[in-house]
Every structure is written in structure tokens, then in C-alpha cells.
Design a protein around this motif. Structure first.
Motif, PDB file in Angstrom:
ATOM      1  N   GLY A   1     -42.096   0.334  89.173  1.00  0.00           N
ATOM      2  CA  GLY A   1     -42.239  -1.110  88.862  1.00  0.00           C
ATOM      3  C   GLY A   1     -41.444  -1.316  87.395  1.00  0.00           C
ATOM      4  N   THR A   2     -41.363  -0.008  86.418  1.00  0.00           N
ATOM      5  CA  THR A   2     -40.892  -0.409  85.177  1.00  0.00           C
ATOM      6  C   THR A   2     -39.324  -0.521  85.179  1.00  0.00           C
ATOM      7  N   ALA A   3     -38.963  -1.007  84.174  1.00  0.00           N
ATOM      8  CA  ALA A   3     -37.465  -1.131  83.741  1.00  0.00           C
ATOM      9  C   ALA A   3     -36.932   0.332  83.724  1.00  0.00           C
ATOM     10  N   ASN A   4     -35.573   0.274  83.791  1.00  0.00           N
ATOM     11  CA  ASN A   4     -34.759   1.717  83.705  1.00  0.00           C
ATOM     12  C   ASN A   4     -34.798   2.056  82.200  1.00  0.00           C
ATOM     13  N   GLU A   5     -34.804   1.210  81.164  1.00  0.00           N
ATOM     14  CA  GLU A   5     -35.128   1.772  79.900  1.00  0.00           C
ATOM     15  C   GLU A   5     -36.219   2.739  79.675  1.00  0.00           C
ATOM     16  N   ALA A   6     -37.412   2.144  80.387  1.00  0.00           N
ATOM     17  CA  ALA A   6     -38.612   2.804  80.114  1.00  0.00           C
ATOM     18  C   ALA A   6     -38.621   4.013  80.780  1.00  0.00           C
ATOM     19  N   GLN A   7     -37.828   4.140  81.934  1.00  0.00           N
ATOM     20  CA  GLN A   7     -37.983   5.633  82.659  1.00  0.00           C
ATOM     21  C   GLN A   7     -36.980   6.618  81.961  1.00  0.00           C
ATOM     22  N   VAL A   8     -36.023   6.045  81.017  1.00  0.00           N
ATOM     23  CA  VAL A   8     -35.527   6.945  80.210  1.00  0.00           C
ATOM     24  C   VAL A   8     -36.030   7.680  79.553  1.00  0.00           C
ATOM     25  N   LYS A   9     -37.415   7.278  78.948  1.00  0.00           N
ATOM     26  CA  LYS A   9     -38.137   7.775  78.083  1.00  0.00           C
ATOM     27  C   LYS A   9     -38.810   8.986  78.716  1.00  0.00           C
ATOM     28  N   SER A  10     -39.008   9.083  79.803  1.00  0.00           N
ATOM     29  CA  SER A  10     -39.406  10.458  80.502  1.00  0.00           C
ATOM     30  C   SER A  10     -38.797  11.320  80.399  1.00  0.00           C
ATOM     31  N   VAL A  11     -37.561  11.392  79.952  1.00  0.00           N
ATOM     32  CA  VAL A  11     -36.606  12.813  79.557  1.00  0.00           C
ATOM     33  C   VAL A  11     -36.882  13.228  78.180  1.00  0.00           C
ATOM     34  N   ASP A  12     -37.683  14.581  78.456  1.00  0.00           N
ATOM     35  CA  ASP A  12     -38.212  15.275  77.369  1.00  0.00           C
ATOM     36  C   ASP A  12     -36.802  15.936  76.769  1.00  0.00           C
ATOM     37  N   THR A  13     -36.751  15.487  75.463  1.00  0.00           N
ATOM     38  CA  THR A  13     -35.376  16.346  74.819  1.00  0.00           C
ATOM     39  C   THR A  13     -35.886  17.247  73.511  1.00  0.00           C
ATOM     40  N   GLY A  14     -37.088  17.162  73.451  1.00  0.00           N
ATOM     41  CA  GLY A  14     -37.836  18.203  72.413  1.00  0.00           C
ATOM     42  C   GLY A  14     -37.527  17.326  70.944  1.00  0.00           C
ATOM     43  N   SER A  15     -37.079  18.256  70.265  1.00  0.00           N
ATOM     44  CA  SER A  15     -36.734  17.910  68.839  1.00  0.00           C
ATOM     45  C   SER A  15     -35.242  17.585  68.852  1.00  0.00           C
ATOM     46  N   GLU A  16     -34.576  17.870  69.798  1.00  0.00           N
ATOM     47  CA  GLU A  16     -32.959  17.766  69.806  1.00  0.00           C
ATOM     48  C   GLU A  16     -32.379  16.325  69.790  1.00  0.00           C
ATOM     49  N   ALA A  17     -31.405  15.824  69.129  1.00  0.00           N
ATOM     50  CA  ALA A  17     -31.009  14.469  69.094  1.00  0.00           C
ATOM     51  C   ALA A  17     -30.103  14.501  70.340  1.00  0.00           C
ATOM     52  N   VAL A  18     -30.548  13.844  71.433  1.00  0.00           N
ATOM     53  CA  VAL A  18     -29.805  13.828  72.616  1.00  0.00           C
ATOM     54  C   VAL A  18     -29.832  12.092  73.401  1.00  0.00           C
ATOM     55  N   GLU A  19     -28.594  11.684  73.632  1.00  0.00           N
ATOM     56  CA  GLU A  19     -28.384  10.221  73.993  1.00  0.00           C
ATOM     57  C   GLU A  19     -28.375  10.529  75.510  1.00  0.00           C
ATOM     58  N   ILE A  20     -29.026   9.571  76.151  1.00  0.00           N
ATOM     59  CA  ILE A  20     -29.249   9.756  77.788  1.00  0.00           C
ATOM     60  C   ILE A  20     -28.587   8.412  78.113  1.00  0.00           C
ATOM     61  N   SER A  21     -27.559   8.395  79.207  1.00  0.00           N
ATOM     62  CA  SER A  21     -26.944   7.327  79.717  1.00  0.00           C
ATOM     63  C   SER A  21     -26.765   7.714  81.235  1.00  0.00           C
ATOM     64  N   GLU A  22     -26.513   6.728  81.886  1.00  0.00           N
ATOM     65  CA  GLU A  22     -26.117   6.665  83.383  1.00  0.00           C
ATOM     66  C   GLU A  22     -27.415   7.186  84.327  1.00  0.00           C
ATOM     67  N   TYR A  23     -28.758   6.769  83.782  1.00  0.00           N
ATOM     68  CA  TYR A  23     -29.832   7.233  84.356  1.00  0.00           C
ATOM     69  C   TYR A  23     -30.388   6.285  85.694  1.00  0.00           C
ATOM     70  N   GLU A  24     -30.687   7.187  86.738  1.00  0.00           N
ATOM     71  CA  GLU A  24     -30.907   6.446  88.208  1.00  0.00           C
ATOM     72  C   GLU A  24     -32.122   7.489  88.499  1.00  0.00           C
ATOM     73  N   ALA A  25     -32.964   6.550  89.045  1.00  0.00           N
ATOM     74  CA  ALA A  25     -34.402   7.342  89.836  1.00  0.00           C
ATOM     75  C   ALA A  25     -34.159   6.904  91.347  1.00  0.00           C
ATOM     76  N   LYS A  26     -34.194   7.646  92.262  1.00  0.00           N
ATOM     77  CA  LYS A  26     -34.486   7.208  93.642  1.00  0.00           C
ATOM     78  C   LYS A  26     -35.586   7.348  93.947  1.00  0.00           C
ATOM     79  N   ASP A  27     -36.136   6.557  95.168  1.00  0.00           N
ATOM     80  CA  ASP A  27     -37.357   6.684  95.828  1.00  0.00           C
ATOM     81  C   ASP A  27     -38.699   6.578  95.038  1.00  0.00           C
ATOM     82  N   VAL A  28     -38.563   5.839  93.939  1.00  0.00           N
ATOM     83  CA  VAL A  28     -39.735   5.679  92.906  1.00  0.00           C
ATOM     84  C   VAL A  28     -40.966   5.121  93.741  1.00  0.00           C
TER      85      VAL A  28
END
Length: 673
Positions: free
Chosen positions: A504-531
Motif C-alpha cells: 500500500g505504499t508509494a513506489n518511492e518508499a519501496q525503493v528505500k528497501s534496496v540496501d546499498t550499504g555505504s556505496e553511492a548508488v542511484e536506483i531507477s525503474e523500480y517495480e515490485a509485483k504481487d505485493v
């Protein structure tokens, strides 16, 4: 000259403790000026003084009542320590019988060399219904800052003879604790320390004779000793005597409860004194043994009409159930169908308990109920569908693990279906639960399965299957950055945890689930199915770009084949372990990584492959890397096959995770052709 600093600190603290005035309201400038705990300088706060008193008072025509008085004085050192200014005290209140709660408190601060006091106001005190039988009395002390000292005292008057567990340890040090209980000889308790704790203290005992004065009354009188009435001859003015047993404890420099990673519930290991009401010595009759076995406890619950009648009722749902089961033929289909039906029909009101609040019929009609309303309804429907089903009494993680057989040891109920000797555990209070997929709150070691004939057994609450997460990664190194395509499939508890957090959350909130550690990483084209589904698996895909994952040194390119998925820090740092390691559920995490060899480069070196195994098939780690035409392929897997690892195996688990962190820091080296 060698100097024993630790001994000095303990002696210093002991001297300070002896010199302090612990009377309520007598906070000193020295306490306010204190910057840290001498023995535990890393502590965010310290309990300077804690006093816990229990007394029983007798009133003619009413009997004995219990009075519990708690006085605490706490020093705040840091911003993090300010959390100790927020307190919750649980009392009994079912709308009729209730415990009274009276509170006073003051915050002290040192300003310009003077002590400033601010009293706890009514606006800082509020009540919150915990369930049908208990409420939370919450309060927040005012004007909190590093350096503050808070002090509060509360009094609880109770009609009950049961004595709550007495805390003898917190996650912060306790400089001094004084405990005193005065108990009439008619009440006999089994007293024990928490067997899982690392600290334990013994009470000293004493006794004295108490004289009761009775007023004259007409007719046959009765003396109420707790909830028991016994005839006596107190129809005229006179006196009666009884012996009062005093239990006392006076301890200093109590160490804080150690925090460790991967612990089920830290308070399961807290130092505390546990009081089981064992016997009532009726002064005018035969002593009654109150202590019970687990079988007796569970039988008493099944003997309760409030419990059994909720399972027997079926008229309110039978027509609906017949409709939803029209196409379900196998036992597994019936379980899944009924579970889904109850979840959709009745929502959980966030109250726990093994007795219904509203009753199953009302809960079904209104679509809202507590755990018992919902799961006893579930038991009833499963039985109605011809499945051998029993209720299972559970203690949630928050409630802890009961030390002795007691009704208070349970606070939750789920359903268990026995199909061909195999148990299937179900809980309809969570929208994303499934057969053998319980909410985390209910996965607490084991529950007590109870049968109508009074027999009962322990059943495991952890899943017997492995939850899987599989991650596919394709990476390509460009001139300025690295482009990563990720597809991830989550199953079992991995999927359930994601759904619980992000449904039920927005796509922007789900992007935060990606753990990139201490690295500078940009996430795009995020899609979650069957949530929003309860399917076994769900999937996530996204694109990641980063210019920090590749390092150029002397013309060579260095890149970790695990990219930003690498585990670079061992969560197990201590040299030894006190508590069991709690992984929650059996799990398997696999990574298949493919990195395209940059144009104009070749592989200069690759990390070596390793395989690590824990004894008794507890867990394993595999790291395999190889060069293929135009690409480097990596296959990594971490398998934890048991949710609980005992402390004696800690060094092996720590060793395996040390291998993991060191291996996943290693680099592929590409050199120019």
C-alpha cells in the motif's frame, strides 16, 4: 605500579551509593553534575536508585488487598538516554475489577549552580487500552536533556494475591536496588530467579506477628483472605493475629543487560525474581495447592465455557462456509480457503488474548475482533470442514517465555490442523499470513496444543521449510560508471516481511528497501509485483547506477563481484556469546551475478572460491567465481537451516561470517589488453 582501575570504580560507586540520600525529592547537585557511570562509561543512563515494595493490608468485610510501591531515580547522560523518560506501567482493568494507579514525578536539572525542578503534569500522563483486561499507564517526564535526573513513584493497589515478576536488571546499570515484600502467612509462593539470566540474587527472610482488630457485627461473619471466604467467629469486637513474612533484598552495582545482535527478545534473559502463587493456607480449613502443571493449566482453559463455546458455535457462518468451500476438495485446499475467508471477513483490532473480546458471532458480524475472536472462529470453521483442528496457546515474543506453568504465560491463540500426523499452523490475524506462515509476533519457540479430553502437547511455531530469496544481477562497466540490472524473487518470510512493510505504499518508499550499504548508488525503474498478494513468491526489479563501485589503480580496474550486495561487516563481533542466536526462520539467499568484461580489458585476477559449512547441517556458505567468454560469473549462497543456534556454537557462526565478510570484500582485477 599496576593499578586496578575496575576495582577503584566499583569501590568509588559503592562509596557514592552509601553517601546518597535516596528519599524521594532529595536529589543532589552531585547527582546532577555526574557526566557518566564510573563502572559503565558507555551507558546512556543509570538507575541511581530503585525501590520496590509490596505489602498486603487486611480490611474487615473485604479481606487482603495488595499495595505495590515503586520508586525510581534515573540519571540521563545522553540524548539516547532520554528514552528512559518515557515509561509504561501495566495494570489490570476489565471494566469491573481493576487495579488503581497513582503517580507522582519530578525532573531535576542543574542551571547556574541551582537545582531546577519541574513536576510531572497530568498532560504527560495518559492511558491506553492494552486489551480487554489490561491497560497501559504511560507517562513522559518533562524538560529532559543530557544531565537531567528524573524521579517518579507510583502506587498500585490490587485485589489480587499474585505478585508480578520483579525486575532486577535493565539495559542500563542499576547503582542500588532495594526490594521488600511483606506477605501474610496464608499466601505461599514459589520464588525463583529467571533461569535464562546471568544475574541472580537471593532474598533474606524475617517474620513478625500482626494483630487485627475487628469491630462488632451482627450475624455470622466472614473473613476474606484474598478471593477465599472462610467462616469465623468475628461477630464481636476482638482481635486476631497472623504471621507476616518479610522478604528483603538490597543490591548495589547491578550490571546492565547485555545487548547482542540476533536476539529473539532481550527481556527473556533479564535478571528478575519470579513469584508463583503456590498455596493458600486457609486459616479455617484445608490448605489448597494452587500451583499447576502445564497440563492442568491448559485443561482449565478448555474447561472454560467462554473458550469452548466460541469453538462450538457454527450457525452464524455455516451457509457462507459451504459456499466458499464449494470447489475445495483436498485438506490443503480447505485450509487455505478457510484461512483466506476468515482474514477477509474479520480484521484484527490489535488486541491479543486467548479469550475473545467481542465473541466470535459479534466479531463475524462486525468484521473486527481480537486474536481469540478471529482464531477460535478459524478453529471452529476448520473443524466444521472435517479437519482435525485444535487451538494452540501461544506466548508472543513481547510476552516472553513462561518459566513455570501459569495462565499468564500465554496471551495468544492460533489454530493447528493435524493431517496424517503432520501439524499445519494457521493464524488469520495477519493479512499476509499463510498456512505455516505465522506473523513474527507469534513465532516464539513453541505453543501448547490443547484437546477437548484435557490432554495437551508442545508444538513448534517456527516454520519447518526454508524461505528463499534469489537475486539475478547483470552488470556492465562503462567509462564513467557501472550499470546494474537486478531481478529478485522473494519467497516465504522474505515475501511476507516485504509485504508487511511496503504493502500500500508509494513506489518511492519501496525503493528505500534496496540496501546499498555505504556505496553511492542511484536506483531507477523500480517495480515490485504481487505485493498485495498472498502467493508464495513476489518479485522486485530495478536498475542501479554508480560511479563508486569501480576503482582504477595504475590503469587496472578493481571491482567487487558482489557490487553493493557485499556483506562488509561481521554482525558477530564479541569474543563470546550469552544468548542463543536467533535467525527467525530457516533461509536461503542466493546471488547469481554476471559482469561483462569491459571492452579493451581482460581478467587479471579473480577471488578464490570457498565453501564453509557449520556442523550438523546448521548452515553453509558458498562462493564460486569463474571467467566465461566475455563475462565473469559469480554464484554465492548463504543457507541457514535452523532458526536458533545455541551459544556454544557461537564461535563457529562468527567464524563463518568472518569468512563471508572477508571474501565479499575481495575484488576482480581487470587489466588493459
Amino acid at each position: 605500579m599496576k593499578f586496578n582501575y575496575t576495582l577503584f570504580c566499583l569501590l568509588f560507586v559503592s562509596t557514592v551509593v552509601q553517601a546518597q540520600n535516596f528519599k524521594y525529592g532529595k536529589v543532589s547537585k552531585a547527582e546532577l553534575a555526574e557526566k557518566s557511570n564510573a563502572s559503565y562509561p558507555e551507558a546512556d543512563a543509570t538507575v541511581l536508585y530503585r525501590e520496590y515494595n509490596v505489602e498486603f493490608f487486611y480490611k474487615q468485610d473485604e479481606g487482603f488487598s495488595q499495595k505495590r510501591t515503586v520508586h525510581e531515580r534515573i540519571k540521563i547522560y545522553t540524548k539516547e538516554g532520554a528514552e528512559w523518560a518515557n515509561q509504561t506501567v501495566v495494570t489490570y482493568d476489565n471494566g469491573g475489577t481493576r487495579e488503581t494507579f497513582d503517580l507522582k514525578g519530578v525532573t531535576y536539572n542543574l542551571e547556574g549552580g541551582s537545582i531546577k525542578k519541574q513536576k510531572l503534569q497530568k498532560s504527560g500522563i495518559f492511558e491506553e487500552r492494552r486489551n480487554k483486561y489490561r491497560k497501559n499507564n504511560k507517562f513522559t517526564m518533562p524538560d529532559i536533556r543530557p544531565g537531567s535526573v528524573i524521579e517518579y513513584e507510583y502506587v498500585i493497589e490490587s485485589p489480587f494475591r499474585s505478585i508480578n515478576d520483579i525486575d532486577l536488571q535493565y539495559t542500563i546499570p542499576i547503582n542500588k536496588e532495594v526490594v521488600e515484600l511483606k506477605v501474610p502467612e496464608f499466601y505461599v509462593y514459589n520464588i525463583q530467579s529467571n533461569p535464562k539470566a546471568t544475574v541472580a540474587y537471593n532474598f533474606e527472610t524475617d517474620s513478625k506477628t500482626i494483630e487485627l482488630n475487628f469491630k462488632a457485627r451482627s450475624g455470622v461473619g466472614s473473613a476474606n483472605y484474598g478471593s477465599y471466604n472462610s467462616n469465623n467467629s468475628a461477630t464481636e469486637a476482638g482481635t486476631r493475629t497472623y504471621k507476616e513474612i518479610k522478604y528483603s533484598l538490597d543490591e548495589s552495582n547491578i550490571p546492565p543487560l547485555k545487548t547482542e545482535p540476533f536476539v529473539d527478545n532481550l527481556w527473556n534473559y533479564q535478571g528478575r525474581s519470579i513469584w508463583e502463587f503456590a498455596m493458600f493456607n486457609n486459616p479455617n480449613g484445608i490448605p489448597e495447592n494452587v500451583a499447576k502443571s502445564w497440563s492442568a493449566v491448559t485443561k482449565s482453559i478448555y474447561d472454560s465455557e467462554d473458550f469452548v463455546s466460541q469453538i462450538k458455535k457454527s450457525d452464524y457462518y455455516e451457509n457462507d462456509l459451504q459456499t466458499v468451500l464449494a470447489e475445495a476438495t483436498s485438506p490443503e485446499q480447505k485450509m487455505a480457503t478457510i484461512l483466506a475467508f476468515v482474514k477477509n471477513k474479520v480484521k484484527w483490532n490489535k488486541y491479543v488474548g486467548y479469550y475473545p473480546d467481542n465473541g466470535v458471532k459479534k466479531a463475524y458480524k462486525e468484521g473486527l475482533g481480537n486474536t481469540a475472536d478471529i482464531n477460535l472462529m478459524l478453529v471452529s470453521m476448520l473443524q466444521n470442514a472435517g479437519l482435525t483442528t485444535y487451538p494452540v496457546l501461544v506466548s508472543t515474543k513481547e510476552n516472553g517465555i513462561p518459566v513455570y506453568p501459569t495462565l499468564e504465560g500465554f496471551n495468544y491463540v492460533v489454530a493447528a490442523v493435524n493431517e496424517n500426523g503432520k501439524y499445519y499452523i494457521l493464524d488469520a490475524t495477519d493479512p499476509f499470513s499463510n498456512v505455516n506462515l505465522l506473523p513474527e509476533r507469534a513465532m516464539n519457540w513453541q505453543g501448547r496444543l490443547i484437546r477437548p479430553d484435557g490432554t495437551s502437547d508442545w508444538v513448534g511455531l517456527y516454520p519447518g521449510y526454508v524461505s528463499k530469496k534469489l537475486t539475478y544481477v547483470q552488470a556492465e562497466i562503462n567509462q564513467e560508471d557501472i550499470l546494474v540490472k537486478v531481478r529478485e524473487r522473494k519467497g516465504g518470510h522474505f515475501a511476507k516481511q516485504y509485504r508487511k512493510e511496503y504493502a500500500g505504499t508509494a513506489n518511492e518508499a519501496q525503493v528505500k528497501s534496496v540496501d546499498t550499504g555505504s556505496e553511492a548508488v542511484e536506483i531507477s525503474e523500480y517495480e515490485a509485483k504481487d505485493v498485495m498478494s498472498v502467493k508464495e513468491n513476489m518479485s522486485v526489479s530495478y536498475t542501479a547506477t554508480s560511479n563508486s563501485l569501480v576503482e582504477e589503480i595504475a590503469g587496472d580496474l578493481y571491482v567487487s563481484p558482489m557490487l553493493f550486495f557485499a556483506q562488509t561487516e561481521n554482525p558477530f563481533k564479541d569474543s563470546s556469546r550469552i544468548y542463543p542466536i536467533f535467525f527467525e526462520y530457516p533461509r536461503s539467499e542466493k546471488y547469481n551475478v554476471s559482469i561483462k568484461i569491459p571492452e579493451g580489458y581482460k581478467v587479471k585476477s579473480l577471488p578464490e572460491a570457498i565453501k564453509a559449512n557449520l556442523a550438523n547441517n546448521t548452515g553453509s556458505y558458498t562462493y564460486l567465481v569463474k571467467e566465461a567468454p566475455g563475462i565473469v560469473q559469480l554464484a554465492v549462497s548463504l543457507d541457514i537451516n535452523t532458526p536458533i543456534v545455541l551459544p556454544q556454537d557461537y564461535e563457529y557462526v562468527k567464524g563463518m561470517f568472518s569468512q563471508i565478510t572477508e571474501k565479499e570484500k575481495e575484488k576482480i582485477v581487470f587489466t588493459k589488453l
